[in-house]
Every structure is written in C-alpha cells, then in structure tokens.
Motif scaffolding. Sequence first.
Motif, PDB file in Angstrom:
ATOM      1  N   VAL A  38      47.238 -40.045  54.267  1.00  0.00           N
ATOM      2  CA  VAL A  38      46.575 -41.333  54.476  1.00  0.00           C
ATOM      3  C   VAL A  38      47.334 -42.351  53.635  1.00  0.00           C
ATOM      4  O   VAL A  38      47.368 -42.266  52.416  1.00  0.00           O
ATOM      5  CB  VAL A  38      45.091 -41.295  54.043  1.00  0.00           C
ATOM      6  N   MET A  39      47.993 -43.262  54.319  1.00  0.00           N
ATOM      7  CA  MET A  39      48.759 -44.257  53.607  1.00  0.00           C
ATOM      8  C   MET A  39      48.033 -45.588  53.647  1.00  0.00           C
ATOM      9  O   MET A  39      47.685 -46.075  54.724  1.00  0.00           O
ATOM     10  CB  MET A  39      50.122 -44.370  54.268  1.00  0.00           C
ATOM     11  N   THR A  56      59.483 -46.527  52.373  1.00  0.00           N
ATOM     12  CA  THR A  56      59.966 -45.250  51.834  1.00  0.00           C
ATOM     13  C   THR A  56      58.852 -44.209  51.834  1.00  0.00           C
ATOM     14  O   THR A  56      59.057 -43.054  52.212  1.00  0.00           O
ATOM     15  CB  THR A  56      60.486 -45.450  50.389  1.00  0.00           C
ATOM     16  N   MET A  57      57.666 -44.666  51.450  1.00  0.00           N
ATOM     17  CA  MET A  57      56.521 -43.753  51.415  1.00  0.00           C
ATOM     18  C   MET A  57      56.219 -43.209  52.815  1.00  0.00           C
ATOM     19  O   MET A  57      55.984 -42.008  52.988  1.00  0.00           O
ATOM     20  CB  MET A  57      55.304 -44.522  50.863  1.00  0.00           C
ATOM     21  N   ALA A  58      56.257 -44.100  53.804  1.00  0.00           N
ATOM     22  CA  ALA A  58      55.994 -43.672  55.189  1.00  0.00           C
ATOM     23  C   ALA A  58      57.041 -42.653  55.618  1.00  0.00           C
ATOM     24  O   ALA A  58      56.737 -41.678  56.320  1.00  0.00           O
ATOM     25  CB  ALA A  58      56.015 -44.877  56.125  1.00  0.00           C
ATOM     26  N   GLU A  59      58.269 -42.869  55.171  1.00  0.00           N
ATOM     27  CA  GLU A  59      59.371 -41.955  55.493  1.00  0.00           C
ATOM     28  C   GLU A  59      59.113 -40.574  54.874  1.00  0.00           C
ATOM     29  O   GLU A  59      59.321 -39.539  55.512  1.00  0.00           O
ATOM     30  CB  GLU A  59      60.675 -42.563  54.962  1.00  0.00           C
ATOM     31  N   ARG A  97      56.553 -38.865  56.938  1.00  0.00           N
ATOM     32  CA  ARG A  97      57.130 -38.406  58.214  1.00  0.00           C
ATOM     33  C   ARG A  97      57.932 -37.134  58.019  1.00  0.00           C
ATOM     34  O   ARG A  97      57.883 -36.227  58.846  1.00  0.00           O
ATOM     35  CB  ARG A  97      58.041 -39.490  58.794  1.00  0.00           C
ATOM     36  N   ALA A  98      58.673 -37.088  56.892  1.00  0.00           N
ATOM     37  CA  ALA A  98      59.541 -35.937  56.638  1.00  0.00           C
ATOM     38  C   ALA A  98      58.737 -34.637  56.476  1.00  0.00           C
ATOM     39  O   ALA A  98      59.263 -33.553  56.694  1.00  0.00           O
ATOM     40  CB  ALA A  98      60.400 -36.185  55.403  1.00  0.00           C
ATOM     41  N   THR A  99      57.477 -34.745  56.097  1.00  0.00           N
ATOM     42  CA  THR A  99      56.665 -33.530  55.954  1.00  0.00           C
ATOM     43  C   THR A  99      56.280 -32.968  57.321  1.00  0.00           C
ATOM     44  O   THR A  99      55.951 -31.801  57.436  1.00  0.00           O
ATOM     45  CB  THR A  99      55.332 -33.787  55.220  1.00  0.00           C
ATOM     46  N   GLY A 100      56.301 -33.843  58.329  1.00  0.00           N
ATOM     47  CA  GLY A 100      55.884 -33.403  59.657  1.00  0.00           C
ATOM     48  C   GLY A 100      54.375 -33.335  59.814  1.00  0.00           C
ATOM     49  O   GLY A 100      53.871 -33.008  60.887  1.00  0.00           O
ATOM     50  N   CYS A 101      53.637 -33.644  58.771  1.00  0.00           N
ATOM     51  CA  CYS A 101      52.179 -33.598  58.916  1.00  0.00           C
ATOM     52  C   CYS A 101      51.667 -34.943  59.424  1.00  0.00           C
ATOM     53  O   CYS A 101      52.318 -35.970  59.269  1.00  0.00           O
ATOM     54  CB  CYS A 101      51.492 -33.117  57.638  1.00  0.00           C
ATOM     55  N   PRO A 102      50.515 -34.937  60.098  1.00  0.00           N
ATOM     56  CA  PRO A 102      50.030 -36.186  60.675  1.00  0.00           C
ATOM     57  C   PRO A 102      49.755 -37.253  59.613  1.00  0.00           C
ATOM     58  O   PRO A 102      49.445 -36.922  58.470  1.00  0.00           O
ATOM     59  CB  PRO A 102      48.733 -35.787  61.389  1.00  0.00           C
ATOM     60  N   LEU A 103      49.888 -38.496  60.036  1.00  0.00           N
ATOM     61  CA  LEU A 103      49.724 -39.622  59.129  1.00  0.00           C
ATOM     62  C   LEU A 103      48.754 -40.626  59.738  1.00  0.00           C
ATOM     63  O   LEU A 103      48.793 -40.881  60.946  1.00  0.00           O
ATOM     64  CB  LEU A 103      51.094 -40.296  58.905  1.00  0.00           C
ATOM     65  N   VAL A 104      47.892 -41.162  58.900  1.00  0.00           N
ATOM     66  CA  VAL A 104      47.020 -42.259  59.292  1.00  0.00           C
ATOM     67  C   VAL A 104      47.311 -43.409  58.340  1.00  0.00           C
ATOM     68  O   VAL A 104      47.456 -43.191  57.136  1.00  0.00           O
ATOM     69  CB  VAL A 104      45.527 -41.848  59.150  1.00  0.00           C
ATOM     70  N   VAL A 105      47.445 -44.606  58.882  1.00  0.00           N
ATOM     71  CA  VAL A 105      47.680 -45.765  58.023  1.00  0.00           C
ATOM     72  C   VAL A 105      46.414 -46.599  57.949  1.00  0.00           C
ATOM     73  O   VAL A 105      45.781 -46.887  58.979  1.00  0.00           O
ATOM     74  CB  VAL A 105      48.872 -46.606  58.541  1.00  0.00           C
ATOM     75  N   VAL A 106      46.031 -46.947  56.738  1.00  0.00           N
ATOM     76  CA  VAL A 106      44.829 -47.745  56.516  1.00  0.00           C
ATOM     77  C   VAL A 106      45.265 -49.124  56.043  1.00  0.00           C
ATOM     78  O   VAL A 106      45.971 -49.250  55.037  1.00  0.00           O
ATOM     79  CB  VAL A 106      43.942 -47.068  55.441  1.00  0.00           C
TER      80      VAL A 106
END
Length: 199
Positions: A112-113, A127-130, A133-142
Amino acid sequence: MAVNLQKAEFILSAASPKDFLRDGLPQVAFAGRSNVGKSSAINRLLNRKNFARVGAAPGKTVHINYFKIDGTFYLVDLPGYGYAKVSKEERDRWGRLMEDYFAQPDQMTLGVMIVDARHKPTADDCTMAEWFRATGCPLVVVANKLDKLKKREIEPNLQLIRQTLQLDDSTCVIPFSAEKGDGRQQLLDQIFSHITPRG
Ligand SMILES: Nc1nc2c(ncn2[C@@H]2O[C@H](COP(=O)(O)OP(=O)(O)O)[C@@H](O)[C@H]2O)c(=O)[nH]1
Ligand SMILES: [Mg+2]
C-alpha cells in the motif's frame, strides 16, 4: 471475511532483518513519504485515534512496525522517506532496512503506497513504486489528504499520480482522507481481497 479490526495489537518494531516477522501470516506493507499520513491512514482503517503514532519526529525512527490484526494478518508500517532534515547516517539506515525487507518479497502480500493527493508524486515516490513493482506483489496506491482538494482537482490529480508512478490499469488509486474517512471501505476491500485466499 470477518476480521475484527478492533483486535489490533502492536507486535514489534524491527530495526534489522533479524527482527523481521516470517510466521506465514499475510503482510500488508504501507510505505510513503514522511508526513504523507501513513500513521493517520492506519489509524483511520482501524478507527483508532492514536494507535499508530501521528506526527512524531518525522524521519527519526527508522523502524519497521508490525501490527497484528485479529490474528489474521499484519499491517506493516515501513519507515517514511523524503524528510529533508535527516542525517546521511539515518538515510543510509533507511536504505539498508528497506532493501532487506524488499529482498524478501515472499513476506509481503500486498503493498500500500501512500501519496499526497495534492501533488505530483516525487522522484522518491517513483522509486518506491518501482521497488514494489520489482517484488511482483500487488500494489494499491492511496491518494491521501483528499479533503485538501477542490472537487474539480480530484480527477486530474488522480490521473497525474497514475501517470507519474507509471501504474498499470490493474493497480487502483484510491482517493482517501485519513482526516475525514473517504476511501476507507475501498482500501479495506482491497486489503481483504488480497489476504483472503481465493479458490
Ligand atoms: N488534512 C489532512 N491532514 C492529514 C491527513 N492525513 C494526515 N494528515 C496530517 O498530516 C500530518 C502527518 O501525518 P502522519 O500520519 O504522522 O504522517 P506519516 O509521517 O506519514 O506517518 C499530521 O499532521 C496529520 O494530522 C488527511 O487525510 N487530511
Ligand atoms: Mg508515521
């Protein structure tokens, strides 16, 4: 899935990898710039006033805090970044701790970013989003601090955030206000859908 959010407990503060929790429970990892409202967002999710500490010495505590929710999953509060007044030593400490955490992507279930809804994401945010992404786990942006925006600013700002962070269409950007409560249910839905095994 019935998770009792009232049952939230602070577990530990990890300053180095030896303290990282790896007990197999899902971990929902929160990241964002210092002062973006990470602690406030966690408090809002749990509907608690002072559970995660708000506004305390930004950038001073390079720790990863683990909160266990109803014995079901962890909220992981990653140390904030981008605070100008930290020493190089602190910044290096931040980098090492984050690298160590992100080097073990299997422990992260969902990222959760948190970004500021008012502004274009910073280079650090990108950079944080990158990293996520590199982990391959899903991301949600708040996109937090929505209450500070005029209505007509919301859509363009969300678009700018999406473009700047180069999010793909499957990544949702949730307009959120830790202050007022907007977006709380949407974020909870995202979290629950990722920590619940789907068959
Ligand atoms: N107006 C407004 N202020 C917020 C919001 N979320 C956090 N803040 C304020 O932003 C400051 C930093 O919040 P904090 O949760 O400590 O940020 P953190 O460093 O990311 O954990 C505090 O003064 C909060 O009251 C929000 O949604 N709206
Ligand atoms: Mg905080």
